[in-house]
Design a protein around this motif. Structure first.
Motif, PDB file in Angstrom:
ATOM      1  N   ASN A 165       2.025  18.263  76.397  1.00  0.00           N
ATOM      2  CA  ASN A 165       2.778  19.513  76.540  1.00  0.00           C
ATOM      3  C   ASN A 165       4.178  19.406  75.924  1.00  0.00           C
ATOM      4  N   TYR A 166       4.405  18.369  75.116  1.00  0.00           N
ATOM      5  CA  TYR A 166       5.649  18.119  74.394  1.00  0.00           C
ATOM      6  C   TYR A 166       6.796  17.627  75.277  1.00  0.00           C
ATOM      7  N   SER A 167       6.553  17.389  76.554  1.00  0.00           N
ATOM      8  CA  SER A 167       7.612  16.814  77.386  1.00  0.00           C
ATOM      9  C   SER A 167       7.696  15.314  77.100  1.00  0.00           C
ATOM     10  N   ASP A 168       8.842  14.722  77.437  1.00  0.00           N
ATOM     11  CA  ASP A 168       9.034  13.296  77.185  1.00  0.00           C
ATOM     12  C   ASP A 168       8.084  12.463  78.031  1.00  0.00           C
ATOM     13  N   SER A 169       7.636  11.379  77.461  1.00  0.00           N
ATOM     14  CA  SER A 169       6.793  10.423  78.175  1.00  0.00           C
ATOM     15  C   SER A 169       7.664   9.646  79.158  1.00  0.00           C
ATOM     16  N   GLU A 170       7.044   9.017  80.133  1.00  0.00           N
ATOM     17  CA  GLU A 170       7.804   8.241  81.127  1.00  0.00           C
ATOM     18  C   GLU A 170       8.502   7.042  80.496  1.00  0.00           C
ATOM     19  N   SER A 171       8.023   6.549  79.362  1.00  0.00           N
ATOM     20  CA  SER A 171       8.659   5.399  78.711  1.00  0.00           C
ATOM     21  C   SER A 171       9.928   5.788  77.952  1.00  0.00           C
ATOM     22  N   GLU A 172      10.201   7.081  77.830  1.00  0.00           N
ATOM     23  CA  GLU A 172      11.383   7.535  77.091  1.00  0.00           C
ATOM     24  C   GLU A 172      12.672   7.001  77.715  1.00  0.00           C
ATOM     25  N   VAL A 173      12.721   6.859  79.027  1.00  0.00           N
ATOM     26  CA  VAL A 173      13.908   6.328  79.703  1.00  0.00           C
ATOM     27  C   VAL A 173      14.207   4.908  79.214  1.00  0.00           C
ATOM     28  N   LEU A 174      13.168   4.086  79.093  1.00  0.00           N
ATOM     29  CA  LEU A 174      13.336   2.714  78.596  1.00  0.00           C
ATOM     30  C   LEU A 174      13.786   2.705  77.143  1.00  0.00           C
ATOM     31  N   ILE A 175      13.231   3.613  76.357  1.00  0.00           N
ATOM     32  CA  ILE A 175      13.573   3.678  74.938  1.00  0.00           C
ATOM     33  C   ILE A 175      15.033   4.093  74.759  1.00  0.00           C
ATOM     34  N   LEU A 176      15.487   5.064  75.529  1.00  0.00           N
ATOM     35  CA  LEU A 176      16.877   5.503  75.422  1.00  0.00           C
ATOM     36  C   LEU A 176      17.852   4.386  75.795  1.00  0.00           C
ATOM     37  N   ALA A 177      17.503   3.601  76.804  1.00  0.00           N
ATOM     38  CA  ALA A 177      18.344   2.455  77.184  1.00  0.00           C
ATOM     39  C   ALA A 177      18.373   1.427  76.053  1.00  0.00           C
ATOM     40  N   PHE A 178      17.216   1.203  75.424  1.00  0.00           N
ATOM     41  CA  PHE A 178      17.152   0.276  74.302  1.00  0.00           C
ATOM     42  C   PHE A 178      17.977   0.786  73.123  1.00  0.00           C
ATOM     43  N   ILE A 179      17.891   2.069  72.826  1.00  0.00           N
ATOM     44  CA  ILE A 179      18.637   2.649  71.705  1.00  0.00           C
ATOM     45  C   ILE A 179      20.138   2.454  71.904  1.00  0.00           C
ATOM     46  N   LYS A 180      20.591   2.567  73.133  1.00  0.00           N
ATOM     47  CA  LYS A 180      22.012   2.352  73.424  1.00  0.00           C
ATOM     48  C   LYS A 180      22.419   0.924  73.037  1.00  0.00           C
ATOM     49  N   LYS A 181      21.587  -0.060  73.392  1.00  0.00           N
ATOM     50  CA  LYS A 181      21.859  -1.457  73.027  1.00  0.00           C
ATOM     51  C   LYS A 181      21.771  -1.642  71.511  1.00  0.00           C
ATOM     52  N   LEU A 182      20.794  -0.984  70.912  1.00  0.00           N
ATOM     53  CA  LEU A 182      20.589  -1.105  69.471  1.00  0.00           C
ATOM     54  C   LEU A 182      21.789  -0.556  68.702  1.00  0.00           C
ATOM     55  N   LYS A 183      22.333   0.568  69.155  1.00  0.00           N
ATOM     56  CA  LYS A 183      23.512   1.152  68.511  1.00  0.00           C
ATOM     57  C   LYS A 183      24.709   0.216  68.623  1.00  0.00           C
ATOM     58  N   GLY A 184      24.786  -0.522  69.725  1.00  0.00           N
ATOM     59  CA  GLY A 184      25.862  -1.504  69.876  1.00  0.00           C
ATOM     60  C   GLY A 184      25.715  -2.656  68.896  1.00  0.00           C
ATOM     61  N   ALA A 185      24.477  -3.064  68.637  1.00  0.00           N
ATOM     62  CA  ALA A 185      24.222  -4.175  67.716  1.00  0.00           C
ATOM     63  C   ALA A 185      24.285  -3.739  66.250  1.00  0.00           C
ATOM     64  N   PHE A 186      23.948  -2.468  65.982  1.00  0.00           N
ATOM     65  CA  PHE A 186      23.911  -1.932  64.615  1.00  0.00           C
ATOM     66  C   PHE A 186      24.681  -0.606  64.551  1.00  0.00           C
ATOM     67  N   PRO A 187      25.995  -0.661  64.734  1.00  0.00           N
ATOM     68  CA  PRO A 187      26.772   0.580  64.829  1.00  0.00           C
ATOM     69  C   PRO A 187      26.774   1.435  63.554  1.00  0.00           C
TER      70      PRO A 187
END
Length: 136
Positions: free
Chosen positions: A62-84
């Motif tokens: 139904n195009y809503s976010d999957s439950e794993s999206e929370v984990l992915i967003l947390a990872f992206i935050k770390k990734l942006k810190g490593a690759f600004p």
């Protein structure tokens, strides 16, 4: 030209795919245990120039976010810190695991090899990257 890297992020392991230098072909690179992913990417970027990182965006039917999206967003935050300075983009990843499995069947892989979840993750990352290249 620099490469584009794609990730099929998972809680346990992440499939990784990369383009050639001309950004025409997506190929599976490897699968890495997710807790070691940032370290792997930092080491990889010392050897290869990465222009963009594409991360799969899991959606429900139904195009809503999957439950794993929370984990992915947390990872992206770390990734942006490593690759600004590296752009991070998202690409729809619905059905990539099923497509990867079908690719394995179509490719004639044995049942035993098709049970290799790491290979499915790597192929899924390749499909995500190919989709990104097609839509770019």
């Amino acid at each position: 030209m620099a490469k584009i890297l794609a990730l099929d992020f998972g809680k346990k392991r992440t499939g990784i795919a990369v383009t050639d230098d001309l950004q025409i072909i997506a190929s599976g690179l490897t699968t890495v245990e997710t807790p070691k992913l940032i370290s792997f990417l930092l080491n990889y970027s010392k050897k290869e120039t990465v222009e963009t990182i594409v991360i799969g965006k899991p959606k429900q039917m139904n195009y809503s976010d999957s439950e794993s999206e929370v984990l992915i967003l947390a990872f992206i935050k770390k990734l942006k810190g490593a690759f600004p300075k590296t752009p991070i983009v998202r690409e729809d990843e619905r059905f990539t695991s099923k497509m990867a499995f079908q690719t394995m069947i179509d490719g004639g892989l044995s049942k035993k090899k098709r049970q290799n979840k790491a290979l499915i993750d790597e192929i899924s990352a390749t499909i995500i990257l190919q989709s990104y290249l097609y839509n770019k």
